[in-house]
Design a protein around this motif. Structure first.
Motif, PDB file in Angstrom:
ATOM      1  N   LEU A   3       0.837  -1.197   0.000  1.00  0.00           N
ATOM      2  CA  LEU A   3       0.000   0.000   0.000  1.00  0.00           C
ATOM      3  C   LEU A   3       0.872   1.248   0.000  1.00  0.00           C
ATOM      4  CD1 LEU A   3      -2.423  -1.102   2.847  1.00  0.00           C
ATOM      5  CD2 LEU A   3      -2.857  -1.229   0.392  1.00  0.00           C
ATOM      6  N   TRP A   4       0.424   2.258  -0.725  1.00  0.00           N
ATOM      7  CA  TRP A   4       1.087   3.555  -0.721  1.00  0.00           C
ATOM      8  C   TRP A   4       0.452   4.394   0.366  1.00  0.00           C
ATOM      9  CZ3 TRP A   4       5.097   6.285  -1.878  1.00  0.00           C
ATOM     10  CH2 TRP A   4       5.030   7.665  -1.931  1.00  0.00           C
ATOM     11  N   VAL A   5       1.272   4.962   1.240  1.00  0.00           N
ATOM     12  CA  VAL A   5       0.795   5.861   2.286  1.00  0.00           C
ATOM     13  C   VAL A   5       0.984   7.284   1.766  1.00  0.00           C
ATOM     14  CG1 VAL A   5       1.053   6.592   4.675  1.00  0.00           C
ATOM     15  CG2 VAL A   5       1.531   4.206   4.048  1.00  0.00           C
ATOM     16  N   PRO A   6      -0.100   7.999   1.493  1.00  0.00           N
ATOM     17  CA  PRO A   6       0.031   9.352   0.936  1.00  0.00           C
ATOM     18  C   PRO A   6       0.815  10.272   1.868  1.00  0.00           C
ATOM     19  CG  PRO A   6      -2.256   8.601   0.885  1.00  0.00           C
ATOM     20  CD  PRO A   6      -1.487   7.604   1.693  1.00  0.00           C
ATOM     21  N   ALA A   7       1.485  11.229   1.276  1.00  0.00           N
ATOM     22  CA  ALA A   7       2.311  12.168   2.043  1.00  0.00           C
ATOM     23  C   ALA A   7       1.478  12.956   3.051  1.00  0.00           C
ATOM     24  CB  ALA A   7       3.033  13.115   1.091  1.00  0.00           C
ATOM     25  N   TRP A   8       0.206  13.164   2.780  1.00  0.00           N
ATOM     26  CA  TRP A   8      -0.654  13.941   3.668  1.00  0.00           C
ATOM     27  C   TRP A   8      -1.261  13.108   4.789  1.00  0.00           C
ATOM     28  CZ3 TRP A   8      -5.202  11.439   3.417  1.00  0.00           C
ATOM     29  CH2 TRP A   8      -5.520  10.798   2.223  1.00  0.00           C
ATOM     30  N   ALA A   9      -1.027  11.785   4.779  1.00  0.00           N
ATOM     31  CA  ALA A   9      -1.661  10.897   5.758  1.00  0.00           C
ATOM     32  C   ALA A   9      -1.102  11.119   7.155  1.00  0.00           C
ATOM     33  CB  ALA A   9      -1.462   9.440   5.353  1.00  0.00           C
ATOM     34  N   GLY A  10      -1.985  11.055   8.121  1.00  0.00           N
ATOM     35  CA  GLY A  10      -1.575  11.088   9.523  1.00  0.00           C
ATOM     36  C   GLY A  10      -1.516   9.647  10.004  1.00  0.00           C
ATOM     37  N   GLU A  11      -2.403   9.306  10.934  1.00  0.00           N
ATOM     38  CA  GLU A  11      -2.494   7.915  11.369  1.00  0.00           C
ATOM     39  C   GLU A  11      -3.083   7.105  10.225  1.00  0.00           C
ATOM     40  OE1 GLU A  11      -5.176   5.558  14.498  1.00  0.00           O
ATOM     41  OE2 GLU A  11      -3.846   7.042  15.393  1.00  0.00           O
ATOM     42  N   PHE A  12      -2.482   5.985   9.941  1.00  0.00           N
ATOM     43  CA  PHE A  12      -2.857   5.201   8.767  1.00  0.00           C
ATOM     44  C   PHE A  12      -3.473   3.879   9.197  1.00  0.00           C
ATOM     45  CE2 PHE A  12      -1.773   2.476   5.070  1.00  0.00           C
ATOM     46  CZ  PHE A  12      -2.432   3.205   4.093  1.00  0.00           C
ATOM     47  N   THR A  13      -4.734   3.636   8.796  1.00  0.00           N
ATOM     48  CA  THR A  13      -5.387   2.366   9.088  1.00  0.00           C
ATOM     49  C   THR A  13      -6.014   1.818   7.816  1.00  0.00           C
ATOM     50  OG1 THR A  13      -7.498   3.381   9.670  1.00  0.00           O
ATOM     51  CG2 THR A  13      -5.952   3.007  11.474  1.00  0.00           C
ATOM     52  N   VAL A  14      -6.134   0.508   7.758  1.00  0.00           N
ATOM     53  CA  VAL A  14      -6.864  -0.160   6.690  1.00  0.00           C
ATOM     54  C   VAL A  14      -7.796  -1.162   7.351  1.00  0.00           C
ATOM     55  CG1 VAL A  14      -5.072   0.105   4.935  1.00  0.00           C
ATOM     56  CG2 VAL A  14      -5.082  -1.927   6.367  1.00  0.00           C
ATOM     57  N   THR A  15      -8.822  -1.565   6.635  1.00  0.00           N
ATOM     58  CA  THR A  15      -9.735  -2.590   7.134  1.00  0.00           C
ATOM     59  C   THR A  15      -9.582  -3.830   6.265  1.00  0.00           C
ATOM     60  OG1 THR A  15     -11.268  -0.896   7.897  1.00  0.00           O
ATOM     61  CG2 THR A  15     -12.150  -3.121   7.651  1.00  0.00           C
ATOM     62  N   VAL A  16      -9.285  -4.952   6.907  1.00  0.00           N
ATOM     63  CA  VAL A  16      -9.111  -6.233   6.224  1.00  0.00           C
ATOM     64  C   VAL A  16     -10.094  -7.215   6.845  1.00  0.00           C
ATOM     65  CG1 VAL A  16      -7.520  -8.105   5.676  1.00  0.00           C
ATOM     66  CG2 VAL A  16      -6.668  -5.754   5.805  1.00  0.00           C
ATOM     67  N   ASN A  17     -10.999  -7.739   6.022  1.00  0.00           N
ATOM     68  CA  ASN A  17     -12.018  -8.683   6.505  1.00  0.00           C
ATOM     69  C   ASN A  17     -12.774  -8.121   7.712  1.00  0.00           C
ATOM     70  OD1 ASN A  17     -11.376 -10.568   4.539  1.00  0.00           O
ATOM     71  ND2 ASN A  17      -9.850 -11.543   5.819  1.00  0.00           N
ATOM     72  N   GLY A  18     -13.082  -6.835   7.657  1.00  0.00           N
ATOM     73  CA  GLY A  18     -13.851  -6.196   8.715  1.00  0.00           C
ATOM     74  C   GLY A  18     -13.064  -5.815   9.955  1.00  0.00           C
ATOM     75  N   GLU A  19     -11.768  -6.089   9.966  1.00  0.00           N
ATOM     76  CA  GLU A  19     -10.926  -5.780  11.115  1.00  0.00           C
ATOM     77  C   GLU A  19     -10.023  -4.601  10.789  1.00  0.00           C
ATOM     78  OE1 GLU A  19     -10.818  -7.334  14.154  1.00  0.00           O
ATOM     79  OE2 GLU A  19     -12.523  -8.555  13.543  1.00  0.00           O
ATOM     80  N   LYS A  20     -10.085  -3.534  11.623  1.00  0.00           N
ATOM     81  CA  LYS A  20      -9.207  -2.383  11.417  1.00  0.00           C
ATOM     82  C   LYS A  20      -7.782  -2.749  11.802  1.00  0.00           C
ATOM     83  CE  LYS A  20     -11.365   2.030  11.369  1.00  0.00           C
ATOM     84  NZ  LYS A  20     -11.567   3.302  11.992  1.00  0.00           N
TER      85      LYS A  20
END
Length: 113
Positions: A3-20
């Motif tokens: 995954l690319w984390v954008p330069a403007w991102a602060g805290e970065f989370t993704v959801t995988v199978n409903g789990e953050k």
């Protein structure tokens, strides 16, 4: 998964199978996310073979061995891979011939191009 984390991102989370999932990544960089699928049945493109996804002593499954070769350039390449893996599992005593035949039939009938 990369995954690319954008330069403007602060805290970065993704959801995988409903789990953050909170990822420790610097803005403007890539982060790699590794995960193990849990697939109790062998299915291809939503078509159920009716066969349980066998598991080796090390925790790897038949589908793990099939999907490690993805992406497939054509349906026949996919079916050949499924057949080769299933034959190997039969030879190792991890799958019956009847289950092999059901899995191959499902791979052939799955709506995969």
């Amino acid at each position: 998964m990369v995954l690319w984390v954008p330069a403007w991102a602060g805290e970065f989370t993704v959801t995988v199978n409903g789990e953050k999932q909170r990822l420790n990544a610097l803005p403007g960089t890539y982060v790699t996310l590794y995960f193990r699928r849990v697939e109790p049945k062998i299915m291809f493109a939503g078509v159920d073979s009716g066969v349980a996804n066998p598991v080796r002593a090390d925790g790897s499954t038949l589908l793990d061995e099939v999907w490690v070769a993805a992406p497939f350039s054509a349906k026949n390449v996919f079916v050949d891979r499924v057949n080769a893996v299933a034959r190997r599992w039969v030879g190792e005593g991890l799958m019956s011939v009847a289950d092999h035949d059901g899995v191959i039939r499902t791979a052939r009938n799955a709506p995969i191009r």
